[in-house]
Design a protein around this motif. Structure first.
Motif, PDB file in Angstrom:
ATOM      1  N   ALA A 246       0.827  -1.208   0.000  1.00  0.00           N
ATOM      2  CA  ALA A 246       0.000   0.000   0.000  1.00  0.00           C
ATOM      3  C   ALA A 246       0.863   1.260   0.000  1.00  0.00           C
ATOM      4  N   PHE A 247       2.001   1.189   0.694  1.00  0.00           N
ATOM      5  CA  PHE A 247       2.938   2.312   0.745  1.00  0.00           C
ATOM      6  C   PHE A 247       3.431   2.653  -0.660  1.00  0.00           C
ATOM      7  N   GLN A 248       3.904   1.639  -1.385  1.00  0.00           N
ATOM      8  CA  GLN A 248       4.425   1.898  -2.730  1.00  0.00           C
ATOM      9  C   GLN A 248       3.326   2.331  -3.692  1.00  0.00           C
ATOM     10  N   LYS A 249       2.171   1.697  -3.590  1.00  0.00           N
ATOM     11  CA  LYS A 249       1.084   2.034  -4.517  1.00  0.00           C
ATOM     12  C   LYS A 249       0.532   3.432  -4.257  1.00  0.00           C
ATOM     13  N   SER A 250       0.598   3.882  -3.009  1.00  0.00           N
ATOM     14  CA  SER A 250       0.148   5.233  -2.692  1.00  0.00           C
ATOM     15  C   SER A 250       1.097   6.270  -3.273  1.00  0.00           C
ATOM     16  N   ILE A 251       2.401   6.004  -3.194  1.00  0.00           N
ATOM     17  CA  ILE A 251       3.367   6.919  -3.802  1.00  0.00           C
ATOM     18  C   ILE A 251       3.220   6.900  -5.317  1.00  0.00           C
ATOM     19  N   ARG A 252       3.080   5.708  -5.885  1.00  0.00           N
ATOM     20  CA  ARG A 252       2.898   5.588  -7.333  1.00  0.00           C
ATOM     21  C   ARG A 252       1.660   6.355  -7.781  1.00  0.00           C
ATOM     22  N   GLY A 253       0.623   6.340  -6.934  1.00  0.00           N
ATOM     23  CA  GLY A 253      -0.619   7.033  -7.257  1.00  0.00           C
ATOM     24  C   GLY A 253      -0.622   8.503  -6.862  1.00  0.00           C
ATOM     25  N   SER A 254       0.518   9.002  -6.364  1.00  0.00           N
ATOM     26  CA  SER A 254       0.692  10.423  -6.017  1.00  0.00           C
ATOM     27  C   SER A 254      -0.219  10.882  -4.889  1.00  0.00           C
ATOM     28  N   ASP A 255      -0.607   9.961  -4.008  1.00  0.00           N
ATOM     29  CA  ASP A 255      -1.447  10.315  -2.862  1.00  0.00           C
ATOM     30  C   ASP A 255      -0.546  10.541  -1.649  1.00  0.00           C
ATOM     31  N   GLN A 319      10.200  13.731   3.950  1.00  0.00           N
ATOM     32  CA  GLN A 319      10.479  14.614   2.830  1.00  0.00           C
ATOM     33  C   GLN A 319      10.689  13.821   1.539  1.00  0.00           C
ATOM     34  N   ALA A 320      11.370  12.684   1.661  1.00  0.00           N
ATOM     35  CA  ALA A 320      11.568  11.832   0.482  1.00  0.00           C
ATOM     36  C   ALA A 320      10.236  11.314  -0.042  1.00  0.00           C
ATOM     37  N   VAL A 321       9.362  10.906   0.870  1.00  0.00           N
ATOM     38  CA  VAL A 321       8.046  10.397   0.462  1.00  0.00           C
ATOM     39  C   VAL A 321       7.233  11.483  -0.241  1.00  0.00           C
ATOM     40  N   ILE A 322       7.229  12.684   0.314  1.00  0.00           N
ATOM     41  CA  ILE A 322       6.456  13.775  -0.290  1.00  0.00           C
ATOM     42  C   ILE A 322       6.993  14.096  -1.685  1.00  0.00           C
ATOM     43  N   GLU A 323       8.323  14.158  -1.823  1.00  0.00           N
ATOM     44  CA  GLU A 323       8.904  14.453  -3.133  1.00  0.00           C
ATOM     45  C   GLU A 323       8.549  13.371  -4.147  1.00  0.00           C
TER      46      GLU A 323
END
Length: 424
Positions: A246-255, A319-323
């Motif tokens: 879910a973590f990776q898919k949320s970043i991939r989905g820009s959420d 910060q890395a996650v947000i970017e």
């Protein structure tokens, strides 16, 4: 009152008393239908701890009036299982709940199998591991597999209220009163684990001071008895991998909000290595060529987090996650190499063209190797059209540029020009 914990005392006596898992025990649930027709088959329950696997097994026995026995696949011996089988031969049928069934050894399994076949034993296996991976196929093929889910907050609150009102097995004899915010805390912070919530409630009641008005449970009492909640984190279990996914898919989905939520769950689990590895993968797999420097910046954030350690590590990680969430996305890199690997694994390789073979050893030129090779640096712009792929793949295209960012648009323009020149 017995010494059993409250959660054990409050287990349902029949299927109608089960609070959750309505997909299995509701009006059209398959377990209810088996119970109603008294046509039970062996089954395996899997899911996180404290969500009712044992309770449902006992409720099935209570509703069908069959004998019920509970063993552990590790701590109980083959002799214990033989005693259950003998009882089944006398009574006709016994429901055997076998905890930690994923750890059942071959000797015990081979003993049980024929008794599952003839129906004398209705096996209900309980496990927190995914049975499709962890349980021997011989057992798995003889059982229905049912997934159980964590209880929601309303379900847990109902279980708590039942315990507070129950005079025989519950806590009513202590005349407890509980503040609303304390009840909410128990319901929400147990993370779907009703056993944890009930036992924390019992501890709060038994450890509180008695007054003329009974025992009073405050929010602080709840926090003292349910430390940090029953946060669900099993580094070897399915839930851990679900959170990572879910973590990776949320970043991939820009959420951004969802990604930060799952990051927080991984931080609470103290799992810095997993976070670091996953973020680095995401920076190259999902952001990739759309932002070529994202990988370097992510690595820098990871190195800072590793030096800082928790709790400060959360700052560079967030910060890395947000970017990464807000960066343009491209999977053209991973797609390209996976297509190339697919061809290799299918046997589509072919001979290296002669003009690309190593010409630096004795006799190479006599064999025609390196002859005809055009040195790109001798040409304008450092490029000259010539064949690099083997003959059988010479027109193959693996890299398909995206246009989601300026950087990859530039790559696309260069790639298209080179490809067109190669095909002339």
């Amino acid at each position: 009152m017995t010494n059993e914990p409250l959660a054990a005392r409050m287990r349902p006596n029949n299927i109608d008393e089960i609070i959750s898992q309505q997909h299995l025990v509701g009006s059209r649930g398959i377990i209810r239908r088996m119970v109603d027709t008294k046509r039970l088959s062996s089954m395996i329950f899997y899911g996180p701890p404290g969500i009712g696997k044992t309770s449902i097994a006992k409720a099935i026995a209570g509703s069908t009036q069959y004998k019920f026995r509970q063993l552990n696949a590790v701590s109980n011996s083959k002799k214990d299982m033989q005693m259950v089988v003998e009882e089944a031969k006398m009574s006709g049928q016994v429901i055997l709940l076998l905890d930690e069934i994923h750890r059942l050894d071959k000797t015990k399994q081979d003993f049980l199998l024929p008794h599952l076949e003839n129906g004398k034993i209705v096996l209900i296996g309980a496990t927190t591991s995914n049975p499709y991976h962890a349980i021997n196929p011989a057992i798995r093929s003889r059982a229905q597999i049912f997934e159980l889910y964590p209880l929601n907050e309303d379900d847990i609150r109902l279980a708590l209220e039942r315990a507070l009102d129950d005079e025989i097995n519950g806590l009513k004899s202590y005349a407890p009163t509980i503040d609303e915010d304390a009840l909410i805390y128990f319901s929400t912070q147990s993370q779907g684990d009703v056993r944890s919530a009930l036992n924390a409630l019992e501890l709060a009641v038994l450890s509180s001071e008695t007054s003329e008005h009974g025992r009073h449970i405050t929010l602080q009492d709840a926090k003292d008895c349910l430390q940090r909640g029953a946060f669900l984190s099993d580094k070897d279990g399915d839930m851990h991998y679900d959170v990572m996914s879910a973590f990776q898919k949320s970043i991939r989905g820009s959420d951004v909000n969802a990604a930060l939520h799952y990051l927080a769950r991984l931080i609470e689990a103290g799992d810095l290595p997993t976070i670091a590895r996953r973020l680095l993968v995401i920076s190259y797999e999902d952001v990739g060529l759309a932002s070529p420097n994202a990988g370097q910046r992510t690595l820098a954030a990871i190195e800072a987090a590793e030096r800082l350690g928790f709790p400060e590590a959360r700052i560079p990680l967030s910060q890395a996650v947000i970017e990464l969430c807000l960066s343009p996305k491209s999977n053209s890199g991973i797609t390209a190499i996976d297509h190339a690997l697919s061809d290799i694994r299918k046997g589509y390789a072919g001979q290296v063209p002669n003009h690309l073979k190593d010409g630096h050893y004795s006799g190479a030129k006599e064999l025609g190797r390196a002859i005809g090779y055009k040195y790109p640096h001798n040409y304008d712009n450092g490029f000259v059209a010539q064949q690099y792929l083997p003959d059988k793949l010479k027109n193959k295209i693996y890299y398909e540029p995206k246009t989601t960012s300026k950087s990859e648009q530039q790559f696309k323009q260069i790639f298209d020009n080179i490809t067109q020149n190669q095909q002339k």
